[in-house]
Design a protein around this motif. Structure first.
Motif, mmCIF file in Angstrom:
data_model
loop_
_atom_site.group_PDB
_atom_site.id
_atom_site.type_symbol
_atom_site.label_atom_id
_atom_site.label_comp_id
_atom_site.label_asym_id
_atom_site.label_seq_id
_atom_site.Cartn_x
_atom_site.Cartn_y
_atom_site.Cartn_z
ATOM 1 N N UNK A 28 18.426 44.387 25.055
ATOM 2 C CA UNK A 28 19.650 44.999 24.544
ATOM 3 C C UNK A 28 20.870 44.514 25.314
ATOM 4 N N UNK A 29 21.972 44.364 24.598
ATOM 5 C CA UNK A 29 23.228 44.023 25.257
ATOM 6 C C UNK A 29 23.825 45.291 25.867
ATOM 7 N N UNK A 30 24.747 45.104 26.785
ATOM 8 C CA UNK A 30 25.456 46.227 27.395
ATOM 9 C C UNK A 30 26.942 45.916 27.310
ATOM 10 N N UNK A 31 27.627 46.414 26.261
ATOM 11 C CA UNK A 31 29.020 46.017 26.035
ATOM 12 C C UNK A 31 29.962 46.414 27.170
ATOM 13 N N UNK A 32 29.681 47.504 27.865
ATOM 14 C CA UNK A 32 30.575 47.917 28.952
ATOM 15 C C UNK A 32 30.458 46.961 30.139
ATOM 16 N N UNK A 33 29.254 46.543 30.449
ATOM 17 C CA UNK A 33 29.066 45.573 31.523
ATOM 18 C C UNK A 33 29.630 44.217 31.114
ATOM 19 N N UNK A 34 29.295 43.767 29.921
ATOM 20 C CA UNK A 34 29.716 42.437 29.474
ATOM 21 C C UNK A 34 31.241 42.335 29.381
ATOM 22 N N UNK A 35 31.878 43.330 28.797
ATOM 23 C CA UNK A 35 33.342 43.305 28.673
ATOM 24 C C UNK A 35 34.006 43.381 30.041
ATOM 25 N N UNK A 36 33.471 44.206 30.937
ATOM 26 C CA UNK A 36 34.030 44.298 32.295
ATOM 27 C C UNK A 36 33.959 42.955 33.007
ATOM 28 N N UNK A 37 32.839 42.248 32.847
ATOM 29 C CA UNK A 37 32.706 40.924 33.463
ATOM 30 C C UNK A 37 33.712 39.949 32.870
ATOM 31 N N UNK A 38 33.853 39.957 31.536
ATOM 32 C CA UNK A 38 34.821 39.058 30.889
ATOM 33 C C UNK A 38 36.234 39.272 31.434
ATOM 34 N N UNK A 39 36.632 40.517 31.524
ATOM 35 C CA UNK A 39 38.000 40.834 31.942
ATOM 36 C C UNK A 39 38.201 40.592 33.431
ATOM 37 N N UNK A 40 37.259 41.045 34.252
ATOM 38 C CA UNK A 40 37.421 40.893 35.698
ATOM 39 C C UNK A 40 37.379 39.420 36.104
ATOM 40 N N UNK A 41 36.420 38.656 35.571
ATOM 41 C CA UNK A 41 36.304 37.252 35.956
ATOM 42 C C UNK A 41 37.470 36.426 35.421
ATOM 43 N N UNK A 42 37.985 36.792 34.241
ATOM 44 C CA UNK A 42 39.172 36.102 33.724
ATOM 45 C C UNK A 42 40.360 36.328 34.646
ATOM 46 N N UNK A 43 40.591 37.573 35.036
ATOM 47 C CA UNK A 43 41.718 37.876 35.943
ATOM 48 C C UNK A 43 41.531 37.167 37.282
ATOM 49 N N UNK A 44 40.330 37.228 37.828
ATOM 50 C CA UNK A 44 40.058 36.600 39.127
ATOM 51 C C UNK A 44 40.301 35.097 39.052
ATOM 52 N N UNK A 45 39.805 34.456 37.991
ATOM 53 C CA UNK A 45 39.954 33.000 37.880
ATOM 54 C C UNK A 45 41.417 32.591 37.752
ATOM 55 N N UNK A 46 42.242 33.495 37.204
ATOM 56 C CA UNK A 46 43.658 33.183 37.001
ATOM 57 C C UNK A 46 44.452 33.318 38.295
ATOM 58 N N UNK A 47 44.064 34.290 39.145
ATOM 59 C CA UNK A 47 44.861 34.549 40.353
ATOM 60 C C UNK A 47 44.276 33.914 41.605
ATOM 61 N N UNK A 48 42.994 33.555 41.595
ATOM 62 C CA UNK A 48 42.356 33.052 42.813
ATOM 63 C C UNK A 48 42.644 31.572 43.014
ATOM 64 N N UNK A 49 42.652 31.156 44.290
ATOM 65 C CA UNK A 49 42.839 29.737 44.594
ATOM 66 C C UNK A 49 41.666 28.919 44.086
ATOM 67 N N UNK A 50 40.464 29.478 44.199
ATOM 68 C CA UNK A 50 39.266 28.746 43.795
ATOM 69 C C UNK A 50 38.807 29.214 42.427
ATOM 70 N N UNK A 51 38.432 28.279 41.580
ATOM 71 C CA UNK A 51 37.900 28.611 40.261
ATOM 72 C C UNK A 51 36.377 28.717 40.285
#
Length: 483
Positions: free
Chosen positions: A119-142
């Protein structure tokens, strides 16, 4: 500036009770009193030392997160390395999700792709999408590297199971022994606490130091609100996320237009739009959430307890029905909304005055609070009849009336959207009151026919109590045996 990630980061966020303001908090003209609980969702992020071999599941890796060989002893070829996020919820059977990390074109940010079956877990999956997108945008390292994420819930988020009753876990966490989708939630706000703890722990782990948590709360709030709204279909006022970040507070919702421009994860320009929302950098749609009285406490001599009724309700569908009724009966609904808001404001003011002047009213009394709670229930039962939605259905009315008659009980409500979730009860802070409630529940059997077909099973006094802290750092020692 991006700090080098530490080996592990642990955070927790609280559940909530919307003591007053159910349905009203969906409209910015009204407010809600949100009480943070001492029951928390914990998220531990650990850095995996090297990439997975494609197709190798986390369960086949010897020794957990810090291992460098897979079970069959084969080497992991550099070409086969792939950064993954492995999420486990070890209190439940087969609760494991392994995601590949995919960078989207045209500024679409990061999307994770589930690699394992189940089974998928939309709350986990969406949280990862949003958090990792924000991190990749602001962090020095991708380069994220591979991450192990462990989610643990305090016991009271779920009803007891035969397995959890039989287990004798000495710590604060128990093994429920059932798949996650079979566990019955008690209605404490697990999804908002999960999303808040998950996005916060990832951001802290990859871009900040734990000491920066306090100064980053507003940004973490904005990110968690965006992720939670997306995960649950953009329904809700956000009071549960606000409590998870800030703790107990008087809450007025943000304008929905703030998040309307974000779009879907992976769509062109998503990372820039998300960054603007999180950083509150869009002058056309500034964040207008109002959270007052952070860390709001109950008066001396008063405590709040919750009672699980082993039933459950679907809040989003109930909300839609109520809003549809309000749209079709605007004048009648506005009068009811205004009456509820006025009563709720008086109740909130009364509690605040008792906190500030504890000698003004005897802890044995609290009559004004009792009367205001009863008046609020009267309005909610009126809304139940008019909207045809089980906000306070008959079986809950029967239970609340019986509870309210117990010596030392000030009053109780079906909090938030109502329905068949756990009831919230204000009591005198006295062990004898708890004993009397426990005795009432031991042989509780509903004797009324419910107007919506609901049936209350075993009634159980939960161990959860009032707590005013929002998201906070945790120490790893308490998770021994679970990581």
């Amino acid at each position: 500036m991006s700090y080098p990630p530490s080996g592990s980061t642990a955070l927790s966020a609280p559940g909530k009770v919307l003591l007053t303001g159910g349905y009203l908090v969906l409209d910015r003209n009204y407010t809600g009193t949100v009480i943070a609980l001492d029951a928390r969702i914990h998220v531990i992020v650990q850095q995996l030392k090297r990439g997975h071999r494609r197709g190798a599941s986390f369960s086949s890796v010897k020794g957990g997160p810090d291992t460098e060989t897979v079970e069959d002893g084969s080497a992991v070829d550099d070409k086969e390395k792939e950064d993954v996020v492995v999420v486990r919820s070890p209190q439940f059977v087969n609760a494991l999700w392994e995601y590949g990390i995919q960078r989207c074109e045209n500024g679409g940010g990061i999307k994770v792709i589930q690699k394992n079956e189940g089974r998928s877990n939309p709350f986990v999956e969406t949280s990862l999408n949003y958090a990792l997108t924000y991190i990749s945008y602001v962090a020095d390292s991708k380069d994220f590297g591979s991450l192990s994420v462990t989610i643990l819930a305090d016991t009271d988020y779920y009803s007891e199971t035969a397995f959890s009753r039989a287990s004798e876990s000495p710590g604060r966490f128990v093994n429920f022994g059932v798949p996650l989708h079979e566990a019955h939630k008690t209605g404490l706000g697990s999804s908002a606490a999960l999303v808040t703890a998950l996005v916060s722990s990832l951001v802290i782990h990859r871009t900040l130091q734990p000491d920066d948590l306090g100064a980053s709360r507003d940004k973490l709030h904005n990110l968690a609100q965006a992720a939670h709204c997306a995960a649950q279909g953009k329904v809700g006022s956000g009071f549960d996320v606000a409590a998870a970040i800030y703790g107990s507070c008087l809450y007025r919702r943000f304008s929905p237009s703030i998040l309307e421009s974000v779009g879907d994860a992976g769509s062109p320009g998503f990372e820039e739009r998300l960054f603007a929302v999180v950083e509150d950098a869009d002058p056309k749609h500034p964040w207008d959430t109002e959270c007052l009285d952070f860390g709001m406490r109950l008066p001396r001599g008063m405590q709040m307890v919750l009672c699980d009724v082993e039933c459950g309700s679907n809040s989003p569908s109930m909300v839609k029905k109520v809003l549809e009724w309000r749209k079709q009966n605007q004048q009648e609904a506005d009068l009811l909304w205004a009456a509820l808001q006025s009563n709720n404001e008086r109740l909130c003011l009364q509690l605040k005055q008792l906190v500030q002047s504890p000698d003004q009213e005897s802890p044995e009394d609290f009559n004004d609070v009792r009367n205001l709670i009863q008046r609020s229930r009267n309005h909610l039962r009126s809304m139940t009849r008019k909207a045809g939605v089980p906000i306070e259905p008959r079986v809950q009315t029967e239970l609340l009336d019986a509870v309210s008659a117990v010596d030392g009980v000030i009053g109780g409500v079906v909090p938030g959207a109502g329905g068949y979730d756990a009831i919230a009860v204000l009591i005198r802070d006295d062990q004898e009151v708890l004993k009397r409630l426990t005795e009432l529940f031991e042989n509780w059997e509903s004797k009324v026919e419910d107007d919506f077909g609901g049936k209350i099973g075993t009634v159980r006094l939960l161990g959860v109590r009032h707590g005013s802290d929002g998201v906070k750092n945790e120490v790893l020692d308490q998770y021994a045996g679970w990581l």
